[in-house]
Design a protein around this motif. Sequence first.
Motif, PDB file in Angstrom:
ATOM      1  N   GLY A 238       0.833  -1.189   0.000  1.00 19.93           N
ATOM      2  CA  GLY A 238       0.000   0.000   0.000  1.00 19.93           C
ATOM      3  C   GLY A 238       0.870   1.241   0.000  1.00 19.93           C
ATOM      4  O   GLY A 238       0.624   2.180   0.736  1.00 19.93           O
ATOM      5  N   ALA A 239       1.899   1.237  -0.867  1.00 17.42           N
ATOM      6  CA  ALA A 239       2.933   2.260  -0.791  1.00 17.42           C
ATOM      7  C   ALA A 239       2.476   3.636  -1.211  1.00 17.42           C
ATOM      8  O   ALA A 239       3.167   4.606  -0.971  1.00 17.42           O
ATOM      9  CB  ALA A 239       4.132   1.845  -1.639  1.00 17.42           C
TER      10      ALA A 239
ATOM     11  N   ARG B   7      10.377  13.729 -12.333  1.00 11.23           N
ATOM     12  CA  ARG B   7      11.381  13.192 -13.243  1.00 11.23           C
ATOM     13  C   ARG B   7      11.848  11.811 -12.795  1.00 11.23           C
ATOM     14  O   ARG B   7      11.985  11.547 -11.602  1.00 11.23           O
ATOM     15  CB  ARG B   7      12.577  14.150 -13.311  1.00 11.23           C
ATOM     16  N   SER B   8      12.102  10.971 -13.776  1.00 10.82           N
ATOM     17  CA  SER B   8      12.479   9.590 -13.462  1.00 10.82           C
ATOM     18  C   SER B   8      13.786   9.516 -12.689  1.00 10.82           C
ATOM     19  O   SER B   8      14.031   8.544 -11.965  1.00 10.82           O
ATOM     20  CB  SER B   8      12.591   8.770 -14.760  1.00 10.82           C
ATOM     21  N   ALA B   9      14.650  10.518 -12.836  1.00 11.42           N
ATOM     22  CA  ALA B   9      15.915  10.512 -12.113  1.00 11.42           C
ATOM     23  C   ALA B   9      15.709  10.521 -10.607  1.00 11.42           C
ATOM     24  O   ALA B   9      16.592  10.108  -9.856  1.00 11.42           O
ATOM     25  CB  ALA B   9      16.755  11.718 -12.527  1.00 11.42           C
ATOM     26  N   TYR B  10      14.545  10.996 -10.155  1.00 13.46           N
ATOM     27  CA  TYR B  10      14.257  11.085  -8.723  1.00 13.46           C
ATOM     28  C   TYR B  10      13.106  10.180  -8.327  1.00 13.46           C
ATOM     29  O   TYR B  10      12.460  10.387  -7.302  1.00 13.46           O
ATOM     30  CB  TYR B  10      13.938  12.532  -8.341  1.00 13.46           C
ATOM     31  N   MET B  11      12.833   9.167  -9.138  1.00 11.90           N
ATOM     32  CA  MET B  11      11.772   8.214  -8.836  1.00 11.90           C
ATOM     33  C   MET B  11      12.379   6.884  -8.426  1.00 11.90           C
ATOM     34  O   MET B  11      13.527   6.585  -8.745  1.00 11.90           O
ATOM     35  CB  MET B  11      10.844   8.024 -10.048  1.00 11.90           C
ATOM     36  N   GLY B  12      11.592   6.096  -7.714  1.00 15.39           N
ATOM     37  CA  GLY B  12      12.036   4.776  -7.299  1.00 15.39           C
ATOM     38  C   GLY B  12      10.928   3.768  -7.480  1.00 15.39           C
ATOM     39  O   GLY B  12       9.751   4.121  -7.555  1.00 15.39           O
ATOM     40  N   GLU B  13      11.283   2.500  -7.562  1.00 15.21           N
ATOM     41  CA  GLU B  13      10.293   1.441  -7.747  1.00 15.21           C
ATOM     42  C   GLU B  13       9.565   1.144  -6.439  1.00 15.21           C
ATOM     43  O   GLU B  13      10.167   1.100  -5.374  1.00 15.21           O
ATOM     44  CB  GLU B  13      10.966   0.180  -8.265  1.00 15.21           C
ATOM     45  N   SER B  14       8.274   0.911  -6.562  1.00 15.17           N
ATOM     46  CA  SER B  14       7.475   0.576  -5.397  1.00 15.17           C
ATOM     47  C   SER B  14       6.245  -0.189  -5.870  1.00 15.17           C
ATOM     48  O   SER B  14       6.176  -0.635  -7.013  1.00 15.17           O
ATOM     49  CB  SER B  14       7.079   1.846  -4.630  1.00 15.17           C
TER      50      SER B  14
ATOM     51  N   ALA C 235       2.943  -2.796  -9.736  1.00 14.93           N
ATOM     52  CA  ALA C 235       4.308  -2.275  -9.719  1.00 14.93           C
ATOM     53  C   ALA C 235       4.342  -0.930 -10.436  1.00 14.93           C
ATOM     54  O   ALA C 235       3.833  -0.804 -11.550  1.00 14.93           O
ATOM     55  CB  ALA C 235       5.253  -3.265 -10.388  1.00 14.93           C
ATOM     56  N   VAL C 236       4.915   0.072  -9.790  1.00 19.53           N
ATOM     57  CA  VAL C 236       4.953   1.426 -10.344  1.00 19.53           C
ATOM     58  C   VAL C 236       6.279   2.085  -9.991  1.00 19.53           C
ATOM     59  O   VAL C 236       7.052   1.589  -9.183  1.00 19.53           O
ATOM     60  CB  VAL C 236       3.795   2.302  -9.786  1.00 19.53           C
ATOM     61  N   TRP C 237       6.506   3.231 -10.607  1.00 18.98           N
ATOM     62  CA  TRP C 237       7.580   4.133 -10.222  1.00 18.98           C
ATOM     63  C   TRP C 237       6.948   5.277  -9.453  1.00 18.98           C
ATOM     64  O   TRP C 237       5.893   5.786  -9.838  1.00 18.98           O
ATOM     65  CB  TRP C 237       8.307   4.660 -11.461  1.00 18.98           C
ATOM     66  N   VAL C 238       7.583   5.685  -8.354  1.00 19.65           N
ATOM     67  CA  VAL C 238       7.012   6.730  -7.505  1.00 19.65           C
ATOM     68  C   VAL C 238       7.991   7.890  -7.372  1.00 19.65           C
ATOM     69  O   VAL C 238       9.178   7.698  -7.123  1.00 19.65           O
ATOM     70  CB  VAL C 238       6.670   6.179  -6.097  1.00 19.65           C
ATOM     71  N   GLY C 239       7.474   9.094  -7.543  1.00 20.25           N
ATOM     72  CA  GLY C 239       8.262  10.300  -7.337  1.00 20.25           C
ATOM     73  C   GLY C 239       7.556  11.224  -6.363  1.00 20.25           C
ATOM     74  O   GLY C 239       6.324  11.214  -6.273  1.00 20.25           O
ATOM     75  N   ARG C 240       8.319  12.013  -5.644  1.00 19.72           N
ATOM     76  CA  ARG C 240       7.746  12.970  -4.682  1.00 19.72           C
ATOM     77  C   ARG C 240       8.397  14.326  -4.893  1.00 19.72           C
ATOM     78  O   ARG C 240       9.622  14.455  -4.896  1.00 19.72           O
ATOM     79  CB  ARG C 240       7.979  12.514  -3.249  1.00 19.72           C
TER      80      ARG C 240
ATOM     81  N   GLN D   8      12.366   4.492  -2.186  1.00 26.28           N
ATOM     82  CA  GLN D   8      13.694   4.044  -1.790  1.00 26.28           C
ATOM     83  C   GLN D   8      13.687   2.576  -1.372  1.00 26.28           C
ATOM     84  O   GLN D   8      14.677   1.888  -1.547  1.00 26.28           O
ATOM     85  CB  GLN D   8      14.215   4.920  -0.655  1.00 26.28           C
ATOM     86  N   ALA D   9      12.569   2.109  -0.803  1.00 26.22           N
ATOM     87  CA  ALA D   9      12.447   0.694  -0.454  1.00 26.22           C
ATOM     88  C   ALA D   9      11.913  -0.047  -1.676  1.00 26.22           C
ATOM     89  O   ALA D   9      10.727  -0.195  -1.865  1.00 26.22           O
ATOM     90  CB  ALA D   9      11.521   0.513   0.737  1.00 26.22           C
TER      91      ALA D   9
END
Length: 221
Positions: free
Chosen positions: A26-27, A124-131, A141-146, A193-194
């Motif tokens: 539930g990220a 931007r994808s440079a600051y996104m992580g998998e979650s 499964a997605v990429w998440v950015g904040r 990040q996790a």
Amino acid sequence: MTLRALTALLALALLPAAFVAQAQSGALPMPLESEDPEKPLEIIADQTWTGPEIQIQSKDMRGLGTLEFKHDASKGPVTLVIDYAATRPDPDADSEALIDIGIECYDTPQPCKIPVNLGVVSIRSAYMGESVANVGASPQAVWVGREGHSYTFADGAMVAVSLDLQDRVNLEPKAIRARLYYGNRNDDALPGQATRFGILTKIALAVGLLFALFLWWMRRG
């Protein structure tokens, strides 16, 4: 050491990894952490968009919605933070999405004066992580950015913050959460990040520990 004791150790070893996996299911929305644990953040507005509604809005570049609140200047600036979860059709290519931030003030003699650079959020994808995010009825499964900005308003002003999806490249939004809060956020705890790789690493380490304990127990026997 008995086999029952080894089984108990297995449960204890796998518990942290299992908990992380459950938390990541539930990220979105991602948790917000205060810079000072003794001074928690005060959330003043909170909204999440997900599923088919966000896909239609992103296709037509329609507004997501408006967050409204009455500003209390004694609590300091207001921060808008946006968590953006999306899939990337081409995981090897750069990705970017823009969100326009519209701000209006009411019940105040002076209009809101917001710098141009605070009127848009760039994911931007440079600051996104998998979650993993809950999209509809199942995790995905997605990429998440904040990203976010802080704003200062006149005391007592009624403020409306609107979000409009704009151009995007190689990102298909699945869920977006916007929050407004008072306080100082811990910037070290960024979303994504996790990763799933990190979760699998924790599980592998736990299993490896159990196997080592099992070999030690067999040699004692």
